[in-house]
Each structure stands twice: as C-alpha cells, then as structure tokens.
Enzyme design. Structure first.
Site, PDB file in Angstrom:
ATOM      1  N   LYS A  32     -11.646  -4.252  -3.397  1.00  0.00           N
ATOM      2  CA  LYS A  32     -12.409  -3.093  -3.642  1.00  0.00           C
ATOM      3  C   LYS A  32     -11.624  -2.082  -4.329  1.00  0.00           C
ATOM      4  O   LYS A  32     -12.219  -0.922  -4.837  1.00  0.00           O
ATOM      5  CB  LYS A  32     -12.885  -2.575  -2.285  1.00  0.00           C
ATOM      6  CG  LYS A  32     -13.128  -3.440  -1.391  1.00  0.00           C
ATOM      7  CD  LYS A  32     -13.870  -2.967   0.029  1.00  0.00           C
ATOM      8  CE  LYS A  32     -13.213  -3.782   1.136  1.00  0.00           C
ATOM      9  NZ  LYS A  32     -13.937  -3.963   2.267  1.00  0.00           N
ATOM     10  N   LYS A  42      -5.546 -10.041  -6.197  1.00  0.00           N
ATOM     11  CA  LYS A  42      -6.574 -10.705  -5.744  1.00  0.00           C
ATOM     12  C   LYS A  42      -7.669  -9.700  -5.923  1.00  0.00           C
ATOM     13  O   LYS A  42      -7.693  -8.640  -6.372  1.00  0.00           O
ATOM     14  CB  LYS A  42      -6.229 -10.611  -4.277  1.00  0.00           C
ATOM     15  CG  LYS A  42      -6.363  -9.413  -3.585  1.00  0.00           C
ATOM     16  CD  LYS A  42      -6.037  -9.426  -2.048  1.00  0.00           C
ATOM     17  CE  LYS A  42      -6.040  -7.842  -1.422  1.00  0.00           C
ATOM     18  NZ  LYS A  42      -5.842  -7.998  -0.109  1.00  0.00           N
ATOM     19  N   LYS A  90       0.811  -1.323   0.158  1.00  0.00           N
ATOM     20  CA  LYS A  90      -0.124   0.048   0.035  1.00  0.00           C
ATOM     21  C   LYS A  90       0.947   1.345   0.057  1.00  0.00           C
ATOM     22  O   LYS A  90       0.326   2.172  -0.728  1.00  0.00           O
ATOM     23  CB  LYS A  90      -1.005   0.109   1.207  1.00  0.00           C
ATOM     24  CG  LYS A  90      -1.991  -1.059   0.889  1.00  0.00           C
ATOM     25  CD  LYS A  90      -3.278  -0.806   2.040  1.00  0.00           C
ATOM     26  CE  LYS A  90      -4.299  -1.825   1.634  1.00  0.00           C
ATOM     27  NZ  LYS A  90      -5.411  -1.725   2.628  1.00  0.00           N
TER      28      LYS A  90
HETATM   29  P1  TYM Z   1     -10.700  -6.128   4.169  1.00  0.00           P
HETATM   30  O1  TYM Z   1     -11.983  -5.103   4.659  1.00  0.00           O
HETATM   31  O2  TYM Z   1      -9.771  -5.981   3.253  1.00  0.00           O
HETATM   32  O3  TYM Z   1     -11.462  -7.490   3.900  1.00  0.00           O
HETATM   33  C1  TYM Z   1     -12.679  -8.035   4.682  1.00  0.00           C
HETATM   34  C2  TYM Z   1     -12.547  -9.780   4.893  1.00  0.00           C
HETATM   35  O4  TYM Z   1     -12.433 -10.261   3.304  1.00  0.00           O
HETATM   36  C3  TYM Z   1     -11.335 -11.117   3.177  1.00  0.00           C
HETATM   37  N1  TYM Z   1     -10.963 -10.688   1.583  1.00  0.00           N
HETATM   38  C4  TYM Z   1     -10.865 -11.741   0.782  1.00  0.00           C
HETATM   39  N2  TYM Z   1     -10.903 -13.022   0.940  1.00  0.00           N
HETATM   40  C5  TYM Z   1     -10.502 -13.972  -0.169  1.00  0.00           C
HETATM   41  N3  TYM Z   1     -10.417 -13.247  -1.420  1.00  0.00           N
HETATM   42  C6  TYM Z   1     -10.242 -12.113  -1.711  1.00  0.00           C
HETATM   43  N4  TYM Z   1      -9.970 -11.569  -2.597  1.00  0.00           N
HETATM   44  C7  TYM Z   1     -10.369 -11.212  -0.503  1.00  0.00           C
HETATM   45  N5  TYM Z   1     -10.265  -9.762  -0.185  1.00  0.00           N
HETATM   46  C8  TYM Z   1     -10.608  -9.558   0.929  1.00  0.00           C
HETATM   47  C9  TYM Z   1     -10.263 -10.233   4.027  1.00  0.00           C
HETATM   48  O5  TYM Z   1      -9.160 -11.461   4.132  1.00  0.00           O
HETATM   49  C10 TYM Z   1     -10.798  -9.992   5.264  1.00  0.00           C
HETATM   50  O6  TYM Z   1     -11.088 -11.244   6.156  1.00  0.00           O
HETATM   51  N6  TYM Z   1      -7.501  -5.398   7.811  1.00  0.00           N
HETATM   52  C11 TYM Z   1      -8.640  -6.043   7.573  1.00  0.00           C
HETATM   53  C12 TYM Z   1      -9.904  -5.684   8.342  1.00  0.00           C
HETATM   54  C13 TYM Z   1      -9.868  -5.625  10.004  1.00  0.00           C
HETATM   55  C14 TYM Z   1      -9.814  -6.929  10.603  1.00  0.00           C
HETATM   56  C15 TYM Z   1      -9.530  -6.779  12.148  1.00  0.00           C
HETATM   57  C16 TYM Z   1     -10.025  -8.289  10.371  1.00  0.00           C
HETATM   58  C17 TYM Z   1      -9.506  -4.732  10.910  1.00  0.00           C
HETATM   59  N7  TYM Z   1      -9.345  -5.331  12.035  1.00  0.00           N
HETATM   60  C18 TYM Z   1      -9.467  -7.836  13.052  1.00  0.00           C
HETATM   61  C19 TYM Z   1      -9.815  -9.533  11.189  1.00  0.00           C
HETATM   62  C20 TYM Z   1      -9.361  -8.982  12.609  1.00  0.00           C
HETATM   63  C21 TYM Z   1      -9.099  -5.642   6.223  1.00  0.00           C
HETATM   64  O7  TYM Z   1      -8.695  -4.851   5.771  1.00  0.00           O
HETATM   65  O8  TYM Z   1      -9.850  -6.587   5.427  1.00  0.00           O
END
Ligand code: TYM
Length: 334
Positions: free
Chosen positions: A199, A196, A110
């Site tokens: 968004k 991947k 990022k």
């Molecule tokens: P975020 O918002 O990017 O994504 C939310 C969840 O979706 C999963 N994910 C995917 N899984 C499979 N294939 C993909 N292409 C894909 N894109 C997204 C992510 O692995 C995630 O589980 N940092 C985290 C949010 C967060 C969090 C936490 C998660 C903040 N605090 C504490 C777990 C525990 C994030 O940006 O996810």
C-alpha cells in the site's frame, strides 16, 4: 483452534493482502473460532491524517466483509475499541528485549537511515502485534510471508514470559503458529519483481486494488513489467525472471491451481497472450467483491455497528488472559 489476524487500515486492500492473507481468513472461518481486526493502533506508528484513519478503518471493514468475512460468525473489530491490546503490550514490554526488536527487518526498512527520528511506536510495533495474538491464546495466525518474523518474535515473548513467570503445567500464553499460503506468500509489485506489492508504494500502477474497476485492472496488467522471453513450460524456467514468476504465481493463486499447471497451458506463449488472460481472470474473480464493497461502504452506521459488536465480543475473550498476566507479574489490582 483459535484463529487471530489483523490488517492495518491504511489505504486500499490490494491483491497481496487478499492472496497472502484475507483469502485464508475467509477459508479458516469454516475451521475454528476466528478473530479478525483492523490494526488501527499499529497505523499510528507512522505519520497519518486522523480523518483518513477513521475513514480507512470503515472502508477496510467493508472490504473485509466484501471478501467474505462474516461478522456474525467471526469476531471483526478494530483494536482501538479493545483497550486490552494496549494494556497487554505494556505488560509484555518487560519481557521483550531491545536486541530482539533491533533485529526486525520491518523496523530496519521502515526507519531507514532515520532511526533517531522514528517513533517509539514503530520500534515497539512488534510487541503490540505479539499482544494482539497472545491476548486471545491464538493457535493459528494466517499471514503473508512478510509477517513471519513478527510471529516468531511473538513466540519468543510468549516463551520467555511463560518461563519467567508461569509454572510449566500452567503457562499463561499459547505459542501461535503462522499459517502462510505456499503459492501466494509474497505477491510482488507489478512494476518491480524484487519489491513486494504494498500500500505504501507511491505508484498505484504497482498494485491491483480490490476496488479497481475492470478497465483499471486490464490496464495495470497490460503495463506490468515483464521480459521479452516467452513463458517456459516448467517452473524451473522462471528462475531469474521475477516479474514473469510473479504474474504466473498470481494466475495460479487466483485460478486455484499450481504454477506448473499454468505453465502447462501457457508455456511457449508470449506475454501478448498471457497478460489478457490474466487480466480477464482477475476481473472475473474480483468483480463480485468489488460490487459488494461498493454497496457496503456507503452504510457507515452498519459498519460502525459491526465494529462495536465485534469489539464487545473481543473484550470478553480478552479479559481472562489479561487478568492472568497481571497476576503472574505480581501486580496488585484490589
Ligand atoms: P499489513 O496490513 O501490512 O498486511 C495485512 C496482511 O497482508 C499480507 N500481505 C501480503 N501477502 C503477500 N504478498 C504481499 N505483497 C503482501 N502484502 C501484505 C501481510 O503479510 C498480512 O498478513 N503488522 C501487520 C498487521 C498486524 C497483524 C497483527 C497481523 C497487526 N497485528 C497480529 C497478524 C497478527 C501488518 O502490517 O499487515
């Protein structure tokens, strides 16, 4: 069993989020006490428009409920209403090491070449993520593959804190286990099998949004990048064919079956036959979610009430761990 996980309220919920994480969240509601949150504090680590963040936080709440998160059973809230997350992050900043954070691949991706100009929040983002789960003594954290490294860091922070500031028989933090689905850990872009689904991809054609209607879904699947070969009859035949592997993987995850079973059915067929079948499967499975979402998103007051009551429940659960952390560090609070 205490289940905790979060999602950033930036943009729409897409198929990667759904298959990688949210579907597991819904299933885990049957198995233990669950807390799910909108990571709005994480969302400010990158440039954002405040009015859009507020709207997206409510929209994402509606999307999660539409997917099957039941706010009367699970605790559903946004971080900003539970100040203990930010408070614990500060307390953990004394334990997290610069070297650990420097190794985070998401930070490197990022920030890119512009490390000097990246926000400090983007760098310390994984410490807030550690606080999110350690605050509630999470035992299970359902996430996609891309969050595995952040969860390992949370474990490292918990372990070092326990070693440095707690006795062996009374640790302050529980070490959380990531729960990653075997078939859909990493859903890839429809335009590029090596990236991947995300968004932040500028092309909307790269992802299926849970808000897409039937025409949009059929069109995106039809235009998805593939290769000219027919589908193989066995999984090994998908090696070196990332786009084909991704579409077959999506089909398997959506149909609740294995990649081998899908290839048993479609092996030898070209994409001219497979793509319409995949499109129809997605439309059928996502239509009820879409209907519920369209209905729920209109009721701003109801969504605010869900978040308010979730936050109230979360704050109560957060206090004991935070108190223990202050005490362990020798901080006097009157
Ligand atoms: P975020 O918002 O990017 O994504 C939310 C969840 O979706 C999963 N994910 C995917 N899984 C499979 N294939 C993909 N292409 C894909 N894109 C997204 C992510 O692995 C995630 O589980 N940092 C985290 C949010 C967060 C969090 C936490 C998660 C903040 N605090 C504490 C777990 C525990 C994030 O940006 O996810």
């Amino acid at each position: 069993m205490r289940v905790v996980s979060g999602i950033q309220p930036t943009g729409n919920l897409h198929l990667g989020n759904y298959l990688g994480a949210i579907r597991n969240w819904v299933a885990m509601q049957e198995q233990g006490e669950c807390l799910f949150f909108l990571a709005d504090l994480h969302a400010i680590s990158q440039p954002h428009v405040p009015t859009e963040l507020a709207a997206n936080t409510r929209e994402m709440t509606a999307a999660l409920v539409a997917c099957g998160i039941d706010p009367s059973r699970s605790i559903l809230f946004n971080q900003a209403q539970v100040p203990q997350h930010a408070e614990l992050q500060w307390l953990l900043n004394g334990t997290a090491r610069m070297g650990w954070l420097n190794r985070m691949t998401q930070w490197k991706d990022k920030a890119g070449k512009n490390r000097e100009g990246a926000s400090i929040a983007l760098f310390t983002y994984p410490v807030l993520q550690a606080a999110d789960v350690l605050l509630y003594q999470a035992t299970h954290v359902p996430v996609g593959e891309d969050q595995k490294q952040h969860l390992e860091l949370a474990r490292d922070i918990a372990q070092k804190f326990n070693n440095d500031f707690a006795s062996e028989d009374a640790p302050v933090f529980t070490l959380p286990d990531p729960i990653i689905p075997p078939e859909a850990a990493r859903i890839m872009s429809l335009r590029d099998g090596s990236a991947k689904m995300s968004k932040s991809d500028p092309s909307d054609m790269s992802r299926i949004n849970l808000t897409d209607d039937a025409d949009a879904i059929m069109n995106k699947v039809k235009k998805a990048k593939t290769d000219p070969e027919p589908l193989p009859s066995e999984k090994t035949g998908l090696e070196g064919r990332p786009e084909a592997a991704n579409l077959v993987g999506i089909y398997a995850a959506m149909a609740g079956t294995s990649v081998d079973a899908v290839l048993g059915e479609f092996g030898g067929e070209g994409f001219g036959k497979f793509k319409p079948a995949l499109g129809e499967l997605l439309v059928t499975k996502l239509a009820p979610i879409n209907d519920r979402f369209i209905h729920l998103r209109q009721d701003k007051d109801a969504l605010d009430a869900i978040l308010r009551s979730g936050a109230e429940r979360a704050r109560k659960l957060a206090v004991p761990t935070l108190d223990k952390t202050y005490a362990a560090l020798g901080l006097v609070r009157g």
